[in-house]
Design a protein around this motif. Structure first.
Motif, mmCIF file in Angstrom:
data_model
loop_
_atom_site.group_PDB
_atom_site.id
_atom_site.type_symbol
_atom_site.label_atom_id
_atom_site.label_comp_id
_atom_site.label_asym_id
_atom_site.label_seq_id
_atom_site.Cartn_x
_atom_site.Cartn_y
_atom_site.Cartn_z
ATOM 1 N N THR A 91 0.817 -1.227 0.000
ATOM 2 C CA THR A 91 0.000 0.000 0.000
ATOM 3 C C THR A 91 0.842 1.266 0.000
ATOM 4 N N ARG A 92 2.116 1.175 0.373
ATOM 5 C CA ARG A 92 3.026 2.312 0.539
ATOM 6 C C ARG A 92 2.595 3.227 1.678
ATOM 7 N N ARG A 93 1.636 2.830 2.493
ATOM 8 C CA ARG A 93 1.136 3.689 3.560
ATOM 9 C C ARG A 93 1.345 3.105 4.958
ATOM 10 N N ALA A 94 1.705 1.855 5.079
ATOM 11 C CA ALA A 94 1.818 1.218 6.391
ATOM 12 C C ALA A 94 2.951 1.832 7.199
ATOM 13 N N PHE A 95 2.742 1.935 8.494
ATOM 14 C CA PHE A 95 3.760 2.479 9.378
ATOM 15 C C PHE A 95 5.038 1.643 9.316
ATOM 16 N N GLY A 96 6.187 2.355 9.295
ATOM 17 C CA GLY A 96 7.475 1.672 9.367
ATOM 18 C C GLY A 96 7.734 0.717 8.230
ATOM 19 N N GLY A 97 7.138 0.988 7.086
ATOM 20 C CA GLY A 97 7.342 0.084 5.955
ATOM 21 C C GLY A 97 6.688 -1.262 6.130
ATOM 22 N N ASP A 106 10.040 -3.187 26.137
ATOM 23 C CA ASP A 106 10.029 -3.191 24.681
ATOM 24 C C ASP A 106 9.604 -1.815 24.196
ATOM 25 N N ALA A 107 10.173 -1.362 23.100
ATOM 26 C CA ALA A 107 9.758 -0.096 22.502
ATOM 27 C C ALA A 107 9.864 -0.209 20.990
ATOM 28 N N GLU A 108 8.974 0.440 20.288
ATOM 29 C CA GLU A 108 9.065 0.508 18.838
ATOM 30 C C GLU A 108 8.510 1.838 18.343
ATOM 31 N N PHE A 109 9.025 2.264 17.193
ATOM 32 C CA PHE A 109 8.658 3.548 16.611
ATOM 33 C C PHE A 109 8.651 3.397 15.105
ATOM 34 N N GLY A 110 7.619 3.942 14.446
ATOM 35 C CA GLY A 110 7.554 3.919 12.997
ATOM 36 C C GLY A 110 6.729 5.073 12.479
ATOM 37 N N THR A 111 6.932 5.430 11.219
ATOM 38 C CA THR A 111 6.175 6.534 10.613
ATOM 39 C C THR A 111 5.552 6.089 9.306
ATOM 40 N N ARG A 112 4.562 6.872 8.887
ATOM 41 C CA ARG A 112 4.092 6.784 7.510
ATOM 42 C C ARG A 112 5.105 7.524 6.629
ATOM 43 N N ASN A 136 8.610 9.732 0.966
ATOM 44 C CA ASN A 136 8.674 8.335 0.518
ATOM 45 C C ASN A 136 9.536 7.444 1.412
ATOM 46 N N ILE A 137 9.984 7.952 2.552
ATOM 47 C CA ILE A 137 10.823 7.167 3.457
ATOM 48 C C ILE A 137 10.031 6.843 4.715
ATOM 49 N N ARG A 138 10.108 5.602 5.146
ATOM 50 C CA ARG A 138 9.411 5.151 6.358
ATOM 51 C C ARG A 138 10.401 4.436 7.265
ATOM 52 N N PRO A 139 10.862 5.083 8.333
ATOM 53 C CA PRO A 139 11.783 4.427 9.269
ATOM 54 C C PRO A 139 11.032 3.605 10.311
ATOM 55 N N TYR A 140 11.766 2.672 10.908
ATOM 56 C CA TYR A 140 11.231 1.837 11.992
ATOM 57 C C TYR A 140 12.378 1.489 12.929
ATOM 58 N N VAL A 141 12.132 1.556 14.233
ATOM 59 C CA VAL A 141 13.129 1.195 15.239
ATOM 60 C C VAL A 141 12.446 0.387 16.332
ATOM 61 N N SER A 142 13.091 -0.691 16.762
ATOM 62 C CA SER A 142 12.609 -1.460 17.915
ATOM 63 C C SER A 142 13.769 -1.679 18.872
ATOM 64 N N ASP A 144 12.673 2.029 4.937
ATOM 65 C CA ASP A 144 11.986 1.687 3.699
ATOM 66 C C ASP A 144 11.821 2.937 2.832
ATOM 67 N N TYR A 145 12.183 2.825 1.555
ATOM 68 C CA TYR A 145 11.941 3.888 0.565
ATOM 69 C C TYR A 145 11.093 3.319 -0.553
ATOM 70 N N ASP A 146 10.040 4.047 -0.941
ATOM 71 C CA ASP A 146 9.154 3.570 -1.998
ATOM 72 C C ASP A 146 8.465 4.773 -2.638
ATOM 73 N N ASP A 147 8.779 5.044 -3.917
ATOM 74 C CA ASP A 147 8.141 6.157 -4.611
ATOM 75 C C ASP A 147 7.093 5.704 -5.619
ATOM 76 N N GLY A 148 6.719 4.444 -5.550
ATOM 77 C CA GLY A 148 5.723 3.902 -6.458
ATOM 78 C C GLY A 148 6.328 3.093 -7.583
ATOM 79 N N LYS A 149 7.514 3.486 -8.048
ATOM 80 C CA LYS A 149 8.229 2.724 -9.065
ATOM 81 C C LYS A 149 9.459 2.048 -8.479
#
Length: 832
Positions: A79-85, A663-669, A673-679, A722-727
């Motif tokens: 979907t390219r929209r999920a948190f943290g890729g 436990d801790a985790e963090f993610g963004t939409r 086009n970049i979505r980071p995630y940390v746990s 995660d990087y995703d620009d659609g292509k």
């Protein structure tokens, strides 16, 4: 009456249920939309998700998912929209829950098994031994191994019913996985497990598509790895809502160290029909067949000396057949000069066949009452092989010494094949009714299972070239002079499970405050027959009755912040092999090398969690403090007979353990086009008891009290980018795992390690019937780090020590698994 019952259950302190996370919709694909429109869509989505009442305990069954992913997706489900890729999902559960979704799964090496897919989640210490995941893997979460956790696929249990092991290479193809969800702390009320003293892993398959089509992909990579996958979707059949898909995959790879290979054939199907509002029937079937050779486990001494192999091999290993420093199996067959084990790789196959089926279904009986039914059936047949040089004229059969023959083969020394063969039949069902009346919901349910497990270890013949005449070991067997088949073990176990459960959820303050209460009562009966001669107990029967109350509270501080507190009681039954004498019979001591302990108690855990979450349209974060207290820890004790010096093992309860951590985790939409995630996880797991060692006059205890628990790293850190620009898309994954002890005395350990993976890909325009061609490259362990990643056999002590009573206690050797090296895998895929 139901309302009074619901109110009573909601206010009873001993009866509490845990809320699974409510699955939130992914926001629609926003290509071509303004930032303002996107924000409005996201806000509307958030309000919709929050206004939906959080689902009760019961997310084990996919029919309980109340909110589905909607909007634009690519052919692979991204979907390219999920948190943290795709490494986070919005949650309103009053306990720790983490998950990976299609946005992450679809961009990884498609051969990865479900364990490998959750390696970045908080607390998930995952170990593999090959790049395609065909040799399985191991998992520990908060210091608890996979055999202490429950695993379900489409609502049915997939842990082995006997020893509770999990074989992740059997479960499901990643192309058909929708979500893999890890609840680090405790099982749900309706989780169909008798082994989950820790958390649970629930896996859900995608649904068949509404339009006819399918998907195909092909992978090629390091170590001659090849894999192909094909799925066909029927679409809606005629004018009905009935739809289905059928898929098949095949994968093969050579061993990266030593001789051997893996070959996996795997098929899946899912049929779905839904009608009206909330009625649904689905059927999922998974079939799996693997033919492979095992990798040897290694000692720390052999790893330090030889690493992953040998520079100047003689044969293949350069070692004699009985050398304990062997880190690879022999490529060439030879007969040892004296009786002993052999290390020829063809005597170490691990073939198995499995069929899983489940039919999770939901029926809306009226506006307030819903029936959920999940019948299932589990069949498995397979073994792990081994070889032995034996004297055909002197088979020890209990107290007797008998001659044996195989299809006319003469007496004397012969090379024999001795696999451990298991056949399992496992039908069962989980049924529950959920009544919703205003602010209250009451759930009543029942889980039933009746499993049959036949376990044998027959001796059979090898061919002249060292290949087993039958790798399954069920023919060409050694027949003794009394007419019996020579066996290393020979048992039949029946397990009956009856588990009623009741849970209640009360929503107050316009849904801001949710209080849950629940109780399940596990009633398990195991009965078995041991067909070996001269055993101490030929017929055994055990009963385990355990009340498991749980409690949880969740409070929404505002639109974005929520806090929760939960407490749960969990248990794990003793493994079925604790019921039987087995192994080699010592005619001097009159006992087998493995002694039964049918009086072993169940392992009990009490877990407590307190957490906070922040979730908005851009950021999702959570932090959870946890505390565990374990009693009656299940432990296999090795004992040396003081008169003969021979060793035997038995299963005991080894006292307690406690752990604390967070436990801790963090993610963004997407941000450009970049979505980071940390746990992150910090774990402090401590053994509370001194472990017994020795026997007779030399019986004593090692001084393990206060030491750190094995297989429990202090720190773990996961990073996903995660990087995703659609292509174009790319991802980077990093996992750090700190030092892990291999003994309860903390006198041997493996160092911490860092593992990094990279993936890149490109989506092409439509080509003929291929709607969305995608080319991707996955690079695993990019630094080619060579390290030990799993403690396979923890021991009480590795070095000689002095016990509590002053006796000298000799050390035992822990064994380890070696992590898979660098591998490059290219995949081309498309839907059609």
């Amino acid at each position: 009456m139901f309302s009074r019952m619901a109110l009573l259950c909601g206010t009873t302190a001993l009866m509490v249920s845990l809320l699974p996370d409510a699955q939130a919709k992914e926001a629609r694909h926003t290509s071509g939309r303004s930032a303002g429109q996107t924000a409005q869509d996201n806000a509307a989505h958030q309000r919709s998700a929050e206004s939906s009442a959080p689902s009760m305990l019961g997310a084990t069954a996919p029919t309980d998912e109340r909110i589905e992913v909607t909007g634009h997706t690519y052919g692979d489900g991204v979907t390219r929209r999920a948190f943290g890729g795709g490494l986070m999902t919005p949650s309103d559960s009053p306990k720790s829950v983490s998950a990976v979704t299609r946005d992450f799964i679809a961009k990884q090496n498609p051969a990865l098994n479900p364990m490998q897919l959750i390696a970045l989640l908080p607390g998930a210490n995952v170990a593999d031994t090959d790049s395609l995941g065909l040799t399985g893997g191991n998992l520990s979460v908060r210091g608890l191994t996979e055999s202490q956790m429950g695993f379900t696929l489409e609502g049915f249990p997939i842990n082995d019913i006997g020893n509770f092991a999990v074989y992740p290479q059997q479960i499901a193809d990643s192309e058909n996985l929708k979500t893999v969800r890890l609840a680090q702390g405790s099982a749900d009320l309706d989780s169909p497990h008798i082994s989950s003293s820790g958390g649970v892993v629930d896996m859900y398959m995608i649904d068949p598509k509404n339009k006819m089509g399918g998907m195909v992909d092909m992978t090629y990579g390091s170590f001659n790895a090849t894999r192909g996958f094909l799925r066909f979707d029927t679409g809606r059949i005629a004018d009905t809502n009935l739809r289905a898909y059928f898929s098949y995959s095949q994968a093969r790879e050579d061993h990266w160290r030593g001789p051997g290979w893996e070959n996996k054939k795997h098929g899946e199907m899912k049929i779905v029909n839904d009608w009206g509002e909330g009625n649904r029937i689905s059927l999922a079937v998974v079939g799996n067949n693997i033919q492979n050779n095992a990798y040897p486990n290694v000692s720390k001494a052999s790893w330090d000396k030889w690493g992953t192999g040998f520079k100047n091999p003689v044969g293949s290993s350069g070692l004699s057949a009985t050398d304990p420093d062997n880190t690879v199996y022999d490529a060439n067959y030879y007969v040892p000069s004296k009786a002993g084990s052999i290390n020829y790789y063809k005597t170490r196959p691990n073939p198995f066949t499995n069929i899983f089926s489940s039919m999770p279904s939901t029926f809306k009986l009226n506006d307030h009452l819903v029936l959920t039914e999940t019948p299932y059936f589990w069949y498995g047949y397979g073994n792990g092989g081994g070889g032995r040089y034996a004297d055909m004229s002197k088979f020890v059969w209990g107290k007797q010494t008998l001659a044996g023959t195989v299809d006319g083969v003469g007496k004397g020394m012969q090379m024999l094949y001795n696999p451990s063969l298991t056949e399992t039949y496992r039908p069962g069902a989980t049924t529950k009714l959920t009544l919703t009346t205003g602010i209250n919901r009451l759930m009543i349910g029942y889980w039933f299972e009746y499993a049959k497990q036949r376990q044998t270890a027959p001796w059979s013949l090898l061919g002249a070239d060292g290949t087993p005449l039958n790798q399954w070991g069920d023919s060409n067997n050694v027949i003794l002079s009394n007419g019996d088949k020579a066996q290393y073990r020979n048992t039949l176990t029946m397990t009956q499970v009856h588990t009623p459960f009741i849970g209640d959820s009360l929503a107050l303050m316009h849904g801001k405050l949710t209080i849950d209460a629940g109780l399940k009562y596990a009633i398990v009966k195991r009965s078995g027959t041991n067909y070996l001669p001269d055993v101490r107990n030929k017929y055994v029967s055990t009963n385990y009755n355990q009340a498991l109350p749980t409690a949880a509270v969740r409070y929404k501080l505002n639109e974005h912040n929520q806090v929760f507190v939960s407490v749960a009681t969990n248990f794990r039954m003793p493994q079925n092999y604790a019921l039987y004498d087995a192994g080699s019979f010592n005619q001097k001591t009159g006992v087998y090398s493995t002694l039964a302990n049918p009086d072993q108690k169940a392992e009990i855990s009490i877990s407590e969690e307190a957490g906070w979450r922040y979730q908005d349209n851009l950021i999702s974060t959570s932090i959870t403090y946890f505390h565990y207290n374990f009693t009656n820890r299940l432990y296999t004790q090795s004992i040396q007979d003081e008169l003969t010096g021979s060793f035997y093992s038995t299963n005991i309860n080894a006292g307690g353990m406690h752990s604390d951590g967070f436990d801790a985790e963090f993610g963004t939409r997407p941000i450009h086009n970049i979505r980071p995630y940390v746990s992150v996880e910090y774990l402090h797991a401590v053994t509370d008891s001194n472990l017994p060692a020795g026997s007779g006059a030399g019986a004593d205890y090692v001084r393990s009290k206060g030491k750190k628990a094995p297989q429990a790293p202090d720190w773990q850190v996961g990073l996903g980018l995660d990087y995703d620009d659609g292509k174009r898309f790319a991802n980077f994954n990093l996992k750090y795992v700190a030092r892990q002890y291999a003994t309860f005395m903390n006198d041997q350990s493996i160092p911490g390690y860092v593992r990094m993976n990279i993936g890149v890909g490109y989506r092409f325009p439509k080509v003929s019937i291929f709607k969305s061609p995608v080319l991707r490259l996955n690079l695993q362990n990019i630094s080619d780090n060579r390290y030990l990643n799993w403690v396979q056999s923890p021991q009480a002590n590795a070095k000689t020590t002095t016990g509590v009573f002053g006796n000298t206690i000799s050390g035992s050797v822990p064994t380890y698994k070696i992590a898979s090296p660098f591998a490059a895998l290219a995949t081309i895929s498309s839907d059609f």
